[in-house]
Write an enzyme that holds these catalytic residues in place. Structure first.
Site, PDB file in Angstrom:
ATOM      1  N   LYS A   1      18.485   7.116   0.127  1.00 44.32           N
ATOM      2  CA  LYS A   1      18.005   6.684  -1.196  1.00 44.32           C
ATOM      3  C   LYS A   1      17.417   5.278  -1.115  1.00 44.32           C
ATOM      4  CE  LYS A   1      21.230   9.392  -4.004  1.00 44.32           C
ATOM      5  NZ  LYS A   1      22.450   9.287  -4.804  1.00 44.32           N
TER       6      LYS A   1
ATOM      7  N   ARG B   1      24.743   2.183  -1.273  1.00 50.89           N
ATOM      8  CA  ARG B   1      25.419   2.767  -0.116  1.00 50.89           C
ATOM      9  C   ARG B   1      24.484   3.651   0.709  1.00 50.89           C
ATOM     10  NH1 ARG B   1      31.538   2.991   0.161  1.00 50.89           N
ATOM     11  NH2 ARG B   1      32.114   2.009  -1.771  1.00 50.89           N
TER      12      ARG B   1
ATOM     13  N   LEU C   1      30.413  -2.456  -1.744  1.00 46.25           N
ATOM     14  CA  LEU C   1      30.668  -3.606  -2.617  1.00 46.25           C
ATOM     15  C   LEU C   1      32.091  -3.541  -3.174  1.00 46.25           C
ATOM     16  CD1 LEU C   1      27.284  -3.328  -4.551  1.00 46.25           C
ATOM     17  CD2 LEU C   1      27.817  -5.047  -2.806  1.00 46.25           C
TER      18      LEU C   1
ATOM     19  N   TYR D   1      36.512   4.727 -18.352  1.00 44.35           N
ATOM     20  CA  TYR D   1      35.209   4.052 -18.294  1.00 44.35           C
ATOM     21  C   TYR D   1      35.123   2.873 -19.263  1.00 44.35           C
ATOM     22  CZ  TYR D   1      30.059   3.766 -18.195  1.00 44.35           C
ATOM     23  OH  TYR D   1      28.767   3.346 -18.061  1.00 44.35           O
TER      24      TYR D   1
ATOM     25  N   GLY E   1      18.186   4.972 -10.622  1.00 46.18           N
ATOM     26  CA  GLY E   1      18.433   4.711 -12.049  1.00 46.18           C
ATOM     27  C   GLY E   1      17.917   3.359 -12.504  1.00 46.18           C
TER      28      GLY E   1
ATOM     29  N   SER F   1      19.110   1.363  -5.759  1.00 45.88           N
ATOM     30  CA  SER F   1      18.386   2.462  -5.119  1.00 45.88           C
ATOM     31  C   SER F   1      18.060   3.592  -6.085  1.00 45.88           C
ATOM     32  CB  SER F   1      19.212   3.025  -3.952  1.00 45.88           C
ATOM     33  OG  SER F   1      20.347   3.710  -4.434  1.00 45.88           O
TER      34      SER F   1
ATOM     35  N   LYS G   1      34.159  -1.226 -18.791  1.00 43.92           N
ATOM     36  CA  LYS G   1      32.936  -1.790 -19.386  1.00 43.92           C
ATOM     37  C   LYS G   1      33.278  -2.894 -20.386  1.00 43.92           C
ATOM     38  CE  LYS G   1      29.775   0.493 -17.149  1.00 43.92           C
ATOM     39  NZ  LYS G   1      28.952  -0.242 -16.158  1.00 43.92           N
TER      40      LYS G   1
ATOM     41  N   GLY H   1      23.229  -1.551  -6.907  1.00 43.60           N
ATOM     42  CA  GLY H   1      22.893  -0.261  -7.506  1.00 43.60           C
ATOM     43  C   GLY H   1      21.384  -0.117  -7.629  1.00 43.60           C
TER      44      GLY H   1
END
Lengths: 312, 312
Positions: free
Chosen positions: A46, A42, A72, A167, A21, A19, A171, A17
Site C-alpha cells: 500500500k 505498515r 507505531l 472506539y 484513506g 498509505s 477518540k 496512516g
C-alpha cells in the site's frame, strides 16, 4: 501565531496512516501544494502504491517524497519512525505532524472481550499519542517554533452512542490529549489541533462494517451521503491552514463541536454561537430519536443475546 | 426511568476506591441511608479503617457492610472482585456500581516517559472501565432493570490544560465510555451516569501535588477553596438520586458541563441554558488568562529544561 495562513510549500509534513484513506488524501493534497511529504504505515504494498501516486502529483523536482513501513505501537517504535523520516532533513523535526492512523471495530459492550477494548485503545489512541509524544519532544528540543501537531479523532470524540465502547473512549482520549497540548505546547511555540471527521467512505469503513451491529447501522442510516476521504482532507487542510484548535468537516459534527467545545477557542464567534444555539434546540430531538430506536430494539436484542447463550 | 428519585435503602451499592477520599465519603453517606455497601481497594489497613467507620454509621442490623482487598487492573481481576462482593447476595449483581478508583500524576508532556503515560491510562481509565464492563455484563445477564453504573471522571474530563497529558486523556476516555453506555445500556434498562468532580482536598491530592509543575500550581491558585470529599460525595449522591447523565459538584465544572454536553441530556433545561450562555461569554476570558500565564512562563520553562539537560 494564528493570524496568517500557513503555507506548506517547502515544508516537511509527516503523516501517519498515510498509505490509505484520509492520510493518503491529505498527503496528495499537500504534495500538490509543494510540501515535502513523509508517509508512514505498515503495509509495504500500500505504501508503494501511495508513494507512486504522490510522485505523479509532484510540483517540483526538489520535493522529498518518502514512504516508511514502520510499527507505531510503542513510544520507541513511534520515535524510530519519526527519526527515520527526519533523516533526509538532517535530523530536523517536521514542520507538521498529522496522525491519521486508526480504525474502528464496533460491537456490543457486553460481548466485547478484554482484548477488543484494549485493541481499540491501542489502535485509536496510543498509535497517535506516541507519535505526538515523539514529535512534541523533538520540536521542543529543537525549539521549532511555528511547527504543528495535528491529531485525528472522530465525530465520536465529541459524542457517542451504543456500539462504540471500544472506539469512542479512545477518540475522546485524543481530544483530551489535544486540548492539554494546545495549552502546553504554547511553551514551545508549537500549535496543536485536532480533527473530528464524520464517517467517511474509506477502506477503514469497510473494515469497521464487518463487526457493526444491525441497530448501529440503522441509526447511521440517517446520516445521509458519506464524505469521501478527499473531501474530508480538504476540510482538514483548511483547518490546519487557519490554525483552528478543533477542526470539523460536516454540519452535524460542527454542531457537536460548537456545543462541546469545553475550554477550546472558537473557530468563529458568530458561526459557532449559531451552531451552539442550533445544537441546543436540535440535539435533544436527535437524541430522543436515537433513544427511541434503542428502546425499540430491546426485545430483538434479548432474542439475539439469548440465541448466543448470553443468559445461560 | 428517571422520573422518581432512587432510594438506596436495602439496595446493594458496590464502590471501587472506597477506602479513601470520595469513595469512602460516598460509602459513608449510603450506609447512613440504609444501603448494603461493598467497598473495594488494595490496601488492607485502609480498608479495615474504612469498614470500621461504616460500621459506626450502620442504621440497621441487617445491613451488609463489607470491604474487599482486590486488584482491579485487568478485566478478570475486576470481574473477580465484583463476584466476591456479590457472593453475600446469592450472586445477584449490585443495584449500583460506582467506580471511584484513580489518581493523577501531572507533569510536562516532553518529560513524561512511556510508563507515565501508560500508568495514567491504566489508573484513570482501565481500572474503572473493567469494573464497568464486569458490572454491565452481569446486570445484562441477570436482566437487572433499574440498576445503575456510575463512573467518576474529573473537571479534566470536560476540558484540559498544560500538565495533564497523563490524566486528562483517561478522564476524557471515561466520558466517552459513559456516553456510549448511557445509550447502550438502555437495551437492558440500566442507567449510566458520570461524575466530574473538581479538585478535592483528599489524600489523592497530596499524592498528585508531588509531581505538579509550578506553573500548574499557579494556574490552580485561582480555583479558590477546595471541596472536601464529603461535599463532593453529597453532589455525587444527589446526581445519582436524580439520575443525571452528567453530574457536577461546583460552578466552574457546571459551566464546562453545560457548554460541553455533546449529545447528552441536560440536567435542567433552563439552568443549563444559562450556564451555557455564561460559559459562552466567560470561558474565553478564563482561557485567555491561562494562555497568558503559559506564554509568560516560556523563558522560565526554557531555563528549567536547560538545567535538566533537555536540549543537550
Amino acid at each position: 501565531m494564528f493570524s496568517k495562513k500557513w503555507n506548506p510549500d517547502g515544508k516537511h509534513v509527516y503523516i501517519t496512516g498515510g498509505s490509505t484513506g484520509l492520510g493518503l488524501s491529505l498527503a496528495q493534497l499537500l504534495t500538490k501544494k509543494g510540501a515535502h511529504v513523509s508517509i508512514v504505515a505498515r503495509n509495504q504494498d500500500k505504501l508503494d502504491k501511495a508513494l507512486a501516486s504522490l510522485e505523479e502529483l509532484r510540483v517540483n523536482p526538489s520535493q522529498i517524497l518518502k514512504a516508511y513501513s514502520h510499527s507505531l505501537d510503542t513510544a520507541s517504535a513511534s520515535t524510530e519512525a519519526l527519526e527515520a523520516a527526519c533523516h533526509p532533513f538532517e535530523g530536523q523535526a517536521p514542520d507538521a505532524v498529522v496522525t491519521c492512523a486508526g480504525g474502528a471495530a464496533p460491537g456490543f459492550f457486553v460481548e466485547l472481550e478484554e482484548k477488543d477494548l484494549f485493541n481499540g485503545m491501542q489502535n485509536n489512541y496510543w498509535v497517535q499519542a506516541w507519535t505526538a509524544w515523539a514529535a512534541a519532544k523533538k520540536m521542543a528540543q529543537q525549539k521549532k517554533k511555528g511547527s504543528k501537531i495535528v491529531l485525528v479523532s472522530s465525530t465520536l470524540g465529541l459524542m457517542s452512542m451504543l456500539g462504540w465502547a471500544s472506539y469512542a473512549p479512545a477518540k475522546h482520549a485524543l481530544r483530551g490529549l489535544a486540548d492539554t497540548l494546545h495549552s502546553e505546547m504554547m511553551l514551545y511555540g508549537v500549535s496543536v489541533s485536532i480533527f473530528f471527521p464524520p464517517t467517511m467512505s474509506t477502506p477503514g469503513l469497510d473494515q469497521e462494517n464487518k463487526t457493526k451491529p444491525a441497530i448501529v447501522w440503522k441509526i447511521e442510516e440517517g446520516d445521509g451521503v458519506l464524505l469521501t476521504a478527499d473531501q474530508a482532507a480538504v476540510s482538514l487542510w483548511k483547518g490546519i491552514e487557519k490554525g483552528d484548535a478543533h477542526i470539523t468537516a460536516d454540519f452535524s459534527t460542527s454542531l457537536f463541536r460548537a456545543s462541546g467545545r469545553g475550554a477550546m477557542p472558537r473557530n468563529n464567534w458568530i458561526l459557532d454561537g449559531l451552531y451552539d444555539f442550533v445544537a441546543y434546540i436540535a440535539v435533544p430531538f436527535w437524541r430522543a430519536g436515537v433513544d427511541n430506536q434503542v428502546r425499540g430494539h430491546i426485545q430483538e436484542h434479548e432474542e439475539y443475546l439469548g440465541k448466543k447463550g448470553f443468559y445461560a
